[in-house]
Design a protein around this motif. Structure first.
Motif, short mmCIF file in Angstrom:
data_model
loop_
_atom_site.label_atom_id
_atom_site.label_comp_id
_atom_site.label_asym_id
_atom_site.label_seq_id
_atom_site.Cartn_x
_atom_site.Cartn_y
_atom_site.Cartn_z
N VAL A 1 0.83 -1.21 0.00
CA VAL A 1 0.00 0.00 0.00
C VAL A 1 0.87 1.26 0.00
O VAL A 1 0.49 2.29 -0.57
N SER A 2 2.03 1.16 0.58
CA SER A 2 2.92 2.33 0.63
C SER A 2 3.33 2.82 -0.75
O SER A 2 3.72 3.98 -0.92
N ASP A 3 3.21 1.96 -1.78
CA ASP A 3 3.56 2.38 -3.14
C ASP A 3 2.57 3.42 -3.68
O ASP A 3 2.88 4.10 -4.67
N TRP A 4 1.40 3.52 -3.07
CA TRP A 4 0.41 4.49 -3.56
C TRP A 4 0.94 5.91 -3.48
O TRP A 4 0.77 6.70 -4.41
N ALA A 5 1.60 6.25 -2.38
CA ALA A 5 2.13 7.61 -2.22
C ALA A 5 3.13 7.94 -3.32
O ALA A 5 3.13 9.06 -3.86
N ARG A 6 3.97 6.97 -3.67
CA ARG A 6 4.94 7.20 -4.74
C ARG A 6 4.20 7.37 -6.08
O ARG A 6 4.56 8.21 -6.90
N GLY A 7 3.15 6.58 -6.28
CA GLY A 7 2.36 6.69 -7.50
C GLY A 7 1.70 8.05 -7.64
O GLY A 7 1.66 8.64 -8.73
N VAL A 8 1.20 8.58 -6.52
CA VAL A 8 0.57 9.91 -6.54
C VAL A 8 1.61 10.99 -6.86
O VAL A 8 1.35 11.92 -7.64
N ALA A 9 2.79 10.85 -6.29
CA ALA A 9 3.86 11.82 -6.57
C ALA A 9 4.23 11.79 -8.05
O ALA A 9 4.43 12.85 -8.68
N TRP B 1 2.20 10.85 -10.48
CA TRP B 1 1.04 11.42 -11.18
C TRP B 1 1.10 12.94 -11.17
O TRP B 1 0.86 13.60 -12.19
N LYS B 2 1.45 13.49 -10.02
CA LYS B 2 1.54 14.95 -9.91
C LYS B 2 2.61 15.51 -10.84
O LYS B 2 2.39 16.49 -11.56
N ALA B 3 3.76 14.85 -10.86
CA ALA B 3 4.87 15.34 -11.68
C ALA B 3 4.58 15.18 -13.16
O ALA B 3 5.01 16.00 -13.99
N ALA B 4 3.83 14.14 -13.53
CA ALA B 4 3.57 13.84 -14.94
C ALA B 4 2.43 14.65 -15.53
O ALA B 4 2.16 14.57 -16.73
N LYS C 1 -0.16 20.17 -13.01
CA LYS C 1 -0.52 21.12 -14.08
C LYS C 1 -2.04 21.14 -14.29
O LYS C 1 -2.63 22.20 -14.50
N MET C 2 -2.66 19.98 -14.22
CA MET C 2 -4.13 19.95 -14.31
C MET C 2 -4.75 20.81 -13.22
O MET C 2 -5.67 21.59 -13.46
N ARG C 3 -4.22 20.63 -12.00
CA ARG C 3 -4.75 21.39 -10.87
C ARG C 3 -4.65 22.90 -11.11
O ARG C 3 -5.62 23.64 -10.94
N SER C 4 -3.48 23.36 -11.53
CA SER C 4 -3.30 24.80 -11.73
C SER C 4 -4.19 25.32 -12.86
O SER C 4 -4.73 26.43 -12.77
N GLU C 5 -4.38 24.51 -13.89
CA GLU C 5 -5.25 24.92 -15.00
C GLU C 5 -6.71 24.98 -14.57
O GLU C 5 -7.45 25.89 -14.96
N LEU C 6 -7.13 24.03 -13.76
CA LEU C 6 -8.51 24.05 -13.25
C LEU C 6 -8.72 25.25 -12.32
O LEU C 6 -9.76 25.91 -12.36
#
Length: 535
Positions: A503-511, A513-516, A520-525
């Motif tokens: 389950v700890s891999d989820w945090a790395r996956g989110v990081a 996702w944010k970088a990829a 940028k989606m967040r700032s555009e929204l």
């Protein structure tokens, strides 16, 4: 992944559209993001005027849908003049079921053409194949008169600007009253049709009808002595699943891991959450860790069909209908489809759980946007008349024909209820609902208990529904990258709940996702919201 989440086409369709328009789609708008947002804000959305010609047995309150216990007797033919102009009209669409017989072998299609006063020529593909077909047609510049544009199409603003008709003068404000059944579509649904400071399409509304919760086989639970299941938390929810699992008898509680239900129990946002102008993604919510742990627990306990990770949605539906699984996560639309596909006979009964101790997600507002080609030889008025005819609501004679066909061949009357024949099921499935449609009404022919149950569930959840805060806002990065990023996140969560990754891999996956693209989606929204609000 929840059906209420958006998934987006990848770069292939964007590239195809660039080839068709000769320019990157967002810049095809010819204006800055701020200017476009200001122009969109100035658009007068169509004035909503609810059709008053039919009185529901179970009334809507603006969120809960109208319900009918039987089809109204002597339905009124609400449109007296054929909407077509005598010349063929072309349409490109997906089809949720099997491809139906062609027009020359399809009596429903023939009767439809006669009613429309124009031959409707439909180019169709299955749900799985439609997006590829759509991209190919866009790239080739070979557009029909009427085009079903999926809401997850990459860079829609530039596509419609380059290839589709601006319908603003025909639909803005009270102008829509010329098309009373388009005016019957509530205003909020039209927000998803506004691009480049104009109305570029007609919405095919879903919203509440696409809201998904835990559907269950009421008859199977009753056979176990469970008459009104109301788990209050995950442990009770899990205990119920264990009680309904008998792996040696080839029976499991769930068709798949109910991660969406678990996330809703824990208050995870519906795609995007907004607070004070700041956006956060459902992926970022810390409760995902607990949700994934709970999903792993259900897999380890064997309460989920072990083939869940290998088979498609069609297989899950067969397990539910066949009694191999007692629960499936799906929508009010699917609830009706289960009755249509029922193989269990008269004992078959479906109901729906509220979210145990949590908050449900409102379904996506639109199924698709219907746009008209700039190159069409038909006037916008003719094409809008066709869309208006397709949106005639439940209780009218037009709706009865459009959904059920011709009496005697496609259905027989049981009292005033149309009961579809085999020919009716096969021949009527030509995708008319994707040209336009009225908001769904709760109804099932010959089974008044179905809309009663559906209405009761909707009344229970209506005030708790959590909406996707990004609806009506455009992010270019989300448009282009979300499909690939969502697949990556779904693959990760699948590996975690199967126990192949911690389950700890989820945090790395989110990081990642944010970088990829997530940040940028967040700032555009956030910028789109600020521009739309005029800040």
């Amino acid at each position: 992944m929840s059906v209420s989440r958006r998934t987006f086409l990848g770069g292939g369709l964007a590239a195809a559209a660039v080839a068709a328009t000769g320019t990157p789609l967002l810049t095809a708008c010819g204006a800055s993001q701020n200017d476009v947002a200001a122009a969109n804000r100035a658009v007068r959305l169509p004035t909503f005027t609810k059709y008053a010609g039919v009185t529901p047995d179970l009334p809507s309150d603006g969120v809960v849908l109208d319900g009918f216990l039987k089809y109204p007797a002597n339905p009124v033919r609400a449109i007296t003049e054929a909407p077509g102009n005598g010349r063929p009209i072309t349409f490109l669409t997906n089809i949720p079921g099997a491809i139906p017989p062609a027009a020359d072998r399809n009596q429903f299609w023939q009767a439809l053409n006669e009613r429309l006063g124009s031959e409707l020529q439909i180019s169709m593909a299955s749900n799985d194949e439609y997006k590829d077909k759509f991209a190919t047609r866009i790239a080739g510049g070979d557009l029909p008169d009427i085009l079903n544009i999926p809401v997850d199409t990459a860079q829609i603003p530039g596509l419609v600007k380059a290839k589709c008709l601006d319908l603003s003068e025909h639909l803005s404000g009270d102008a829509v009253q010329k098309y009373p059944f388009l005016a019957n579509i509530p205003t909020d649904f039209w927000k998803g049709c506004v691009f480049n400071g104009a109305i570029y399409g007609v919405p095919v509304p879903r919203g509440m009808s696409r809201t998904s919760l835990a559907l269950y086989r009421e008859d199977l639970l009753a056979a176990k002595g469970i008459k009104d299941p109301r788990p209050k938390n995950f442990e009770e929810f899990f205990d119920l699943a264990k009680e309904l699992t008998a792996a040696k008898q080839n029976r499991w509680a769930w068709t798949r891991v109910p991660l969406s239900t678990i996330r809703q129990m824990l208050g995870v946002p519906n795609v995007w959450k907004e607070n004070g102008g700041k956006f956060s993604s459902s992926y970022e919510d810390e409760a995902n860790q607990e949700a994934l742990e709970s999903g792993r627990k259900m897999v380890a306990a064997g309460v989920v069909n072990p083939d869940a990770f290998n088979d498609k949605a069609s297989a899950r539906k067969q397990w539910f209908n066949g009694g191999i699984a007692a629960f499936d996560y799906d929508s009010f639309v699917a609830w009706n489809q289960y009755y249509a596909d029922n193989t269990a006979g008269d004992a078959f009964a479906v109901n729906m759980l509220d979210v145990p101790g949590g908050t449900p997600w409102m379904g996506g507002a639109l199924n698709n946007v219907t746009a008209f080609s700039k190159d069409s030889k038909h006037s916008p008025e003719t094409l809008l008349k066709i869309a208006n005819w397709m949106a005639a609501p439940f209780g009218t004679e037009e709706y009865l024909f459009r959904k059920y066909g011709v009496a005697g061949r496609h259905y027989t009357l049981q009292g005033t209820d149309p009961i579809p024949s085999k020919a009716g099921v096969v021949e009527t499935g030509i995708g008319l609902q994707y040209i336009s449609d009225a908001p769904l009404s709760l109804y099932w022919a010959g089974k008044p208990e179905v809309p009663r149950k559906q209405h009761a569930v909707q009344q229970k959840i209506a005030k708790q529904l959590v909406h996707d805060a990004s609806y009506g806002l455009y992010s270019d990065t989300q448009s282009k990258k979300q499909a690939q990023l969502a697949r990556t996140m779904t693959d990760l969560e699948t590996q975690i709940i199967q126990g192949k990754k911690p389950v700890s891999d989820w945090a790395r996956g989110v990081a990642d996702w944010k970088a990829a693209g997530g940040d940028k989606m967040r700032s555009e929204l956030e910028q789109a919201l600020a521009d739309t609000a005029g800040k």
